[in-house]
Design a protein around this motif. Structure first.
Motif, PDB file in Angstrom:
ATOM      1  N   LEU A  73       1.071  -1.622   0.158  1.00  0.00           N
ATOM      2  CA  LEU A  73      -0.195   0.218  -0.249  1.00  0.00           C
ATOM      3  C   LEU A  73       0.781   0.874  -0.392  1.00  0.00           C
ATOM      4  O   LEU A  73       0.650   2.209  -0.322  1.00  0.00           O
ATOM      5  N   VAL A  74       1.801   1.274   0.840  1.00  0.00           N
ATOM      6  CA  VAL A  74       2.976   2.029   0.272  1.00  0.00           C
ATOM      7  C   VAL A  74       3.198   2.513  -1.056  1.00  0.00           C
ATOM      8  O   VAL A  74       3.366   3.511  -1.472  1.00  0.00           O
ATOM      9  N   ALA A  75       3.764   1.495  -1.339  1.00  0.00           N
ATOM     10  CA  ALA A  75       4.040   1.484  -3.140  1.00  0.00           C
ATOM     11  C   ALA A  75       3.099   2.392  -4.010  1.00  0.00           C
ATOM     12  O   ALA A  75       3.326   2.694  -4.233  1.00  0.00           O
ATOM     13  N   LEU A  76       2.224   1.525  -3.508  1.00  0.00           N
ATOM     14  CA  LEU A  76       1.001   1.957  -4.621  1.00  0.00           C
ATOM     15  C   LEU A  76       0.592   3.916  -4.275  1.00  0.00           C
ATOM     16  O   LEU A  76       0.677   3.991  -5.263  1.00  0.00           O
ATOM     17  N   ALA A  77       1.078   3.998  -2.603  1.00  0.00           N
ATOM     18  CA  ALA A  77       0.499   5.905  -2.331  1.00  0.00           C
ATOM     19  C   ALA A  77       1.996   6.883  -3.199  1.00  0.00           C
ATOM     20  O   ALA A  77       1.405   7.268  -3.510  1.00  0.00           O
ATOM     21  N   ARG A  78       2.546   5.690  -3.537  1.00  0.00           N
ATOM     22  CA  ARG A  78       4.324   6.249  -4.402  1.00  0.00           C
ATOM     23  C   ARG A  78       3.592   6.854  -5.673  1.00  0.00           C
ATOM     24  O   ARG A  78       4.020   8.217  -6.234  1.00  0.00           O
TER      25      ARG A  78
END
Length: 186
Positions: A73-78
């Motif tokens: 999810l962090v990668a998605l947000a980035r």
């Protein structure tokens, strides 16, 4: 009677709701400006909470993927935001991270159990979306006899008028404490 009245105090927890988002959805363009304004405030509250040993719990929509975790999810947000807006809101090692399926942070999650076991009587709600997930989470906290605080600068909205109405409803109907940015950590 509030949870704090019942047990003579109780802990406070900071809930960080649905902040890991790529804004690649029908409401993304409307949400993005408000989310970008709220992200640094949420980051400051996360820093303050950790400095005060306040429980910080991240609860995030799973974007219809049950195989996804915090790192994904962090990668998605980035993909949808610059690092300076994502870095402050990334879940820290040791902070509980829960996935949710619907609007409320409590619905079909272990959040109630986690808060109860930690002796939490008061929740500070931050994140996205004021008129949806924040409102429904506030209602679910209220029916569980938790005291609710909502820093208006730390919640993002899609529709400004609906968000203002949601905050008024939280104050009037749920007895939530709606504050500007500073919170009393209790």
């Amino acid at each position: 009677m509030s949870a704090a009245d019942r047990d003579g105090g109780g802990r406070t927890a900071l809930l960080v709701i649905d902040v890991l988002n790529d804004y690649d959805h029908p409401d993304g363009d409307a949400l993005r400006p408000s989310a970008h304004a709220a992200a640094p405030v949420i980051g400051r509250l996360i820093d303050e909470a950790h400095a005060r040993d306040v429980l910080v719990v991240h609860v995030n929509d799973q974007h219809d993927r049950w195989d996804i975790g915090a790192e994904d999810l962090v990668a998605l947000a980035r993909r949808g935001s610059p690092d300076e807006l994502v870095d402050p809101i990334v879940p820290r090692k040791g902070s509980p991270f829960l996935l949710k399926a619907r609007h409320s942070a409590f619905y079909a999650t272990p959040l109630e159990y986690l808060l109860e076991r930690a002796g939490v009587a008061r929740v500070i709600l931050t994140g996205q979306v004021t008129e949806q997930c924040i409102l429904y989470s506030a209602l679910d906290a209220y029916v569980r006899h938790l005291d609710v605080v909502v820093p208006r600068a730390a919640v993002a909205h899609i529709d400004e008028e609906l968000a203002a109405a949601a905050l008024r409803m939280m104050e009037a109907n749920l007895h939530a404490e709606v504050v500007d940015e500073q919170v009393d950590w209790g």
